[in-house]
Structures are given as C-alpha cells and as structure tokens.
Write an enzyme that holds these catalytic residues in place. Structure first.
Site, PDB file in Angstrom:
ATOM      1  N   LYS A 110      -1.987 -14.920   8.789  1.00  0.00           N
ATOM      2  CA  LYS A 110      -0.782 -14.229   8.310  1.00  0.00           C
ATOM      3  C   LYS A 110       0.333 -15.248   8.220  1.00  0.00           C
ATOM      4  O   LYS A 110       0.353 -16.239   8.961  1.00  0.00           O
ATOM      5  CB  LYS A 110      -0.366 -13.122   9.294  1.00  0.00           C
ATOM      6  CG  LYS A 110       0.486 -12.054   8.652  1.00  0.00           C
ATOM      7  CD  LYS A 110      -0.364 -11.067   7.889  1.00  0.00           C
ATOM      8  CE  LYS A 110       0.443  -9.995   7.209  1.00  0.00           C
ATOM      9  NZ  LYS A 110      -0.418  -8.931   6.658  1.00  0.00           N
TER      10      LYS A 110
HETATM   11  P1  NAD Z   1       7.086  -3.005   0.751  1.00  0.00           P
HETATM   12  O1  NAD Z   1       8.074  -4.033   1.075  1.00  0.00           O
HETATM   13  O2  NAD Z   1       6.580  -2.867  -0.647  1.00  0.00           O
HETATM   14  O3  NAD Z   1       7.644  -1.544   1.147  1.00  0.00           O
HETATM   15  C1  NAD Z   1       8.145  -1.264   2.421  1.00  0.00           C
HETATM   16  C2  NAD Z   1       8.774   0.127   2.393  1.00  0.00           C
HETATM   17  O4  NAD Z   1       9.271   0.414   3.696  1.00  0.00           O
HETATM   18  C3  NAD Z   1       9.970   0.259   1.451  1.00  0.00           C
HETATM   19  O5  NAD Z   1       9.971   1.546   0.868  1.00  0.00           O
HETATM   20  C4  NAD Z   1      11.162   0.125   2.382  1.00  0.00           C
HETATM   21  O6  NAD Z   1      12.322   0.763   1.877  1.00  0.00           O
HETATM   22  C5  NAD Z   1      10.633   0.834   3.609  1.00  0.00           C
HETATM   23  N1  NAD Z   1      11.329   0.463   4.830  1.00  0.00           N
HETATM   24  C6  NAD Z   1      11.756  -0.779   5.203  1.00  0.00           C
HETATM   25  N2  NAD Z   1      12.420  -0.694   6.383  1.00  0.00           N
HETATM   26  C7  NAD Z   1      12.377   0.607   6.756  1.00  0.00           C
HETATM   27  C8  NAD Z   1      12.883   1.316   7.864  1.00  0.00           C
HETATM   28  N3  NAD Z   1      13.586   0.709   8.809  1.00  0.00           N
HETATM   29  N4  NAD Z   1      12.646   2.657   7.928  1.00  0.00           N
HETATM   30  C9  NAD Z   1      11.931   3.276   6.948  1.00  0.00           C
HETATM   31  N5  NAD Z   1      11.444   2.654   5.864  1.00  0.00           N
HETATM   32  C10 NAD Z   1      11.677   1.346   5.772  1.00  0.00           C
HETATM   33  O7  NAD Z   1       5.878  -3.222   1.773  1.00  0.00           O
HETATM   34  P2  NAD Z   1       4.365  -2.774   1.614  1.00  0.00           P
HETATM   35  O8  NAD Z   1       3.612  -3.878   0.972  1.00  0.00           O
HETATM   36  O9  NAD Z   1       4.318  -1.406   1.057  1.00  0.00           O
HETATM   37  O10 NAD Z   1       3.901  -2.762   3.152  1.00  0.00           O
HETATM   38  C11 NAD Z   1       4.148  -1.640   4.006  1.00  0.00           C
HETATM   39  C12 NAD Z   1       3.264  -1.756   5.235  1.00  0.00           C
HETATM   40  O11 NAD Z   1       1.888  -1.798   4.822  1.00  0.00           O
HETATM   41  C13 NAD Z   1       3.468  -3.005   6.076  1.00  0.00           C
HETATM   42  O12 NAD Z   1       3.247  -2.662   7.429  1.00  0.00           O
HETATM   43  C14 NAD Z   1       2.381  -3.948   5.602  1.00  0.00           C
HETATM   44  O13 NAD Z   1       2.023  -4.901   6.572  1.00  0.00           O
HETATM   45  C15 NAD Z   1       1.269  -2.966   5.360  1.00  0.00           C
HETATM   46  N6  NAD Z   1       0.232  -3.449   4.433  1.00  0.00           N
HETATM   47  C16 NAD Z   1       0.532  -3.787   3.146  1.00  0.00           C
HETATM   48  C17 NAD Z   1      -0.481  -4.185   2.290  1.00  0.00           C
HETATM   49  C18 NAD Z   1      -0.224  -4.486   0.836  1.00  0.00           C
HETATM   50  O14 NAD Z   1      -1.202  -4.676   0.097  1.00  0.00           O
HETATM   51  N7  NAD Z   1       1.013  -4.506   0.374  1.00  0.00           N
HETATM   52  C19 NAD Z   1      -1.789  -4.292   2.763  1.00  0.00           C
HETATM   53  C20 NAD Z   1      -2.064  -3.946   4.084  1.00  0.00           C
HETATM   54  C21 NAD Z   1      -1.037  -3.526   4.905  1.00  0.00           C
END
Ligand code: NAD
Length: 418
Positions: A110
C-alpha cells in the site's frame, strides 16, 4: 448497563489480531507468524512540491510492501490527511490477505501521502504524484510492485504515475492499474469494487432466501466504491434508502432514485440537498434501521462506542477496516454478521489483476468478459468463505483469515523464506 469498551488498537494491530487468531486455529509455524508480523520493506519519503502560491511544501509519503510470497506486491495509493505509516502498513497487510483470499498471484502493498487532495489544485496534485513516483520508483516494477488507486486518487492519478515512471524507466503501462481505458486501463475497473460489493450482498440475500426488493440498504460514502455499490445494488433490485459523503447524508425510507441522484451529484458535487429525501449526519446514517449497512468511506467508523446503536441486520465492509475489533466484538455479541473487507471490496484488485494481465499480453478484454470473470471469482470466493465459516463455526472474517493465512503460509514455506 453499558457495554465495556475495549482499548483502542491501531489499524495494524487490529489486522495482526485477526492473523494471530487464524495462525492459532491453523497451528501455523511461529517463524512464519514472525515474518508476517512486520513488513518486508517500508519506504518513507519526503515529497517536496512547489505549490501554486510558489511556496515549497514538503509532504510525507510511504510505500509499504508487506509480503510477496505469492507474487509481486499489489496495492493502492491513498492521498488523505490521515494516511500515516501505521494506516498504510495495516492496509498493506490487508492486501496480502485479500489477494490470497481471491487466489490472485500477488503479495500485499500500500502507498500513501499525507495530504488533503480536496484542497489542492490539479497542478499541485499532478506535481505531488510525479514527485511521489520519483521517490518510490526504484521499488516498483511490473514483476515487483504495481500500485493502483485508493481513497483520494483515481484514474488520472494513475496516468500521471505511469507517465512519471515511464520518463525514467521507459514506457510501462502495466506499472499501475486503474488507469484510464485510453492508456491501457481495463474496461470495468471503475465499477469493479462496487460490483464486488453488490455481488456479495446479492449472494448473501440468496443465502437468506430474501428478495433484494424487500431489503433496505444504507451506504456511507459516495465516491468510487459507494456510488457504484448504490448504483449496482439498485439495479439488482435492492432498495437503497440512504447514502452520504463527507458533507453529510440523505435518507428516504421509501428508497432513493439512484439515477436521479447521480444527475444531482454531477451538478451539485455532493449528495446533500437531493430531494425527495431527509438530511442526516454521517453519524445518524450509521444508525438507520436497515437490512444491509455498507460503510464505503473511511476506516474505523463502527467502534466499541457506537456498535451498540447499529440497527442493521448485516454489516457489509466495503471500505477497508471500517469496523474496529471492539466494534466487531459488540456486533458479534448482538449476532449482527459482518461480511469482511478482504472479501467484500476485493473486486477492485481482481479487475486490477485482469488489467495487469491484459497489459502484459497487450490485449484488451471487452466489458462483458471483465464483468463475467469478476462475478465468477467473487461468487466462488464468497461461497468458499461462507462454506468454511459454516464448517468451522467461525465468523466470516475468521474464515477469510483462515483461508488466506493458510495460503500465504504455504507459499512462504514452499519458497523457503523461513
Ligand atoms: P473515494 O475517495 O472515491 O470516495 C470516498 C468517499 O468517502 C467520498 O464520497 C467522500 O466524500 C466520503 N468521505 C470522506 N470522508 C468522509 C467522512 N469523514 N465521513 C463520511 N464520508 C466521507 O474513495 P473510494 O475509492 O471510494 O474508497 C472508499 C473506501 O473503499 C476506502 O476505505 C478504500 O480503501 C476502500 N477501497 C477502495 C477500492 C477502490 O477500488 N477504489 C478498492 C478496495 C477498497
């Protein structure tokens, strides 16, 4: 009487707790456990960036490679103010077990930079990404370590990373996954994680013999993962009743019109203000009565403090590490099953694997092939995990770690690491 709250453990300690428990059940060699306790390599780098104001700002960035027994290191890059070394280390560990659980030929890694991308211009983010890539480039490689997007990063960030890496080492599209399709990205990578989440919910509903139409779903976060989860769950027939983003949430117990919400979001840049729906805070959203609660934003949102207030029947971990060990304990006592992150959000790394193989073969799969192959792997792993959990009388998280620790330990021994 209030439930006693366990002391707070750091994200990496909490992943290790699951690993130690699995190693105990599996009687894994203590030497192997010792190897898994720490990372293979951790790079901490100073990332200087000339900001638009002409001021030089020094950010702190990391790349952690946890274990590569099963293949090249694989894992996303997070741009977030809280992306400190311990968080990145925990997420690298999770990647080792996620890749093993999905039987992908990767180890776990990571990356992260402590920064606030919401308050940086596109030029500043471009410079930051290039500077970060320059500082960690020596440990990357298509057979060494392949980054991908995570919170705060996206396909554009991967395009910059690929370009910065290519300037130094030559054109290498397979060096990152989650790239724009125009630069060798895979069709379907953007929706992959959300699709995996929705498939897990659909399969769980089938086990419960429930019709998705009768199931109410709440999603925290409306970024890549949350928005695709809501969209695809709604297409599968689930009733999505509440969603949120960093600015707040919205709730309509009759069900939200997700297509209309997407049109609203594309103009307003937030789910807040959408109608017909009631505004809710992110804290209230977690406590809405529903069938499936899907935290899809930050880690550690369900803890020993608020788990007693959760009114969902099932928690579906779309974010990484959204439930702390003390939260898990309270939910287990209340008989609320938790579908674990290492399974639920593994659709992203699975399609990243497809992208990497397509890049190596210089070949592109159509979207239908990506979706079919992803569904096959998610469904197979979901049932393998639930079968193991039923056989051993363990929770889905324990079963996930039993399967993955077993695979990683086997590879460590076969390769002669210990
Ligand atoms: P992103 O940045 O696209 O979206 C994050 C979302 O969370 C946004 O809507 C943002 O407004 C919201 N957010 C941020 N701070 C917040 C808070 N304090 N309270 C409520 N909402 C809040 O990120 P993502 O890629 O969608 O990732 C989200 C989660 O999924 C993370 O934990 C990431 O590690 C995990 N994840 C992502 C992927 C991927 O392919 N993108 C894969 C596996 C896991």
């Amino acid at each position: 009487m209030t439930t006693p709250v366990a002391p707070h453990v750091s994200p990496s300690e909490s992943v290790l707790q699951s690993v130690y428990e699995a190693a105990g059940r599996l009687r894994t060699s203590p030497e192997v456990v010792d190897l898994l306790r720490t990372s293979w390599r951790e790079v901490r780098a100073q990332i200087p960036v000339r900001m638009e104001s002409k001021r030089l700002q020094i950010f702190e960035g990391y790349r952690v490679q946890h274990n590569g027994a099963r293949g090249p290191y694989k894992g996303g890059v997070r741009f977030h103010p809280k992306a400190d070394l311990d968080e990145v280390r925990a997420l690298a560990m999770l990647m080792t077990y996620k890749c093993a659980l999905m039987d992908l030929p990767f180890g776990g890694a990571k990356g992260g930079v402590m920064c606030d991308p919401l308050h940086m211009s596109e030029t500043e983010l471009n410079r930051l990404t290039r500077s970060y890539t320059q500082h960690i480039g020596m440990i990357l490689g298509i057979s060494r370590d392949i980054p991908a997007p995570d919170m705060g990063t996206n396909a554009q960030t991967m395009a910059w990373m690929m370009d910065a890496y290519g300037q130094k080492y030559g054109y290498t599209p397979g060096i990152v996954t989650g790239k724009p399709v125009e630069l060798g990205g895979s069709h379907g990578r953007d929706q992959a994680t959300g699709r995996g989440v929705a498939v897990c919910m659909r399969e769980y509903a089938a086990i419960e013999k429930a019709n998705p139409r009768d199931l109410k779903v709440v999603v925290q976060g409306y970024g890549n993962v949350g928005s695709w989860t809501a969209r695809l769950a709604s297409e599968m027939g689930f009733t999505v009743v509440a969603v949120s983003d960093i600015k707040g949430g919205i709730c309509n117990m009759e069900g939200l019109d997700i297509a209309a919400l997407d049109r609203w979001f594309s103009v307003a840049g937030s789910v807040t203000g959408f109608e017909p729906a009631e505004p809710v805070t992110n804290e209230q959203l977690l406590e809405i009565p529903c069938d499936y609660l899907v935290p899809a934003a930050l880690g550690e949102v369900i803890t020993g403090e608020n788990a007693a207030n959760i009114r969902a029947r099932v928690v579906v971990e779309a974010a990484n590490h959204p439930v702390t060990p003390s939260g898990d304990e309270v939910l287990a006592k209340r008989k609320i099953p938790v579908l674990p992150d290492v399974l639920v959000n593994a659709g992203g790394v699975t399609v990243s694997y497809f992208e990497w193989t397509q890049n190596i073969q210089q070949f592109r799969w159509p979207l239908e092939t990506v979706i079919t192959e992803l569904e096959k792997r998610m469904v197979a792993t979901f049932h393998e995990l639930m079968g193991r959990s039923a056989r051993d009388g363990t929770s889905p998280r324990q079963a996930a770690f039993d399967i993955s620790v077993e695979r990683v330990a086997k590879a460590i021994l076969l390769r002669g690491f210990v």
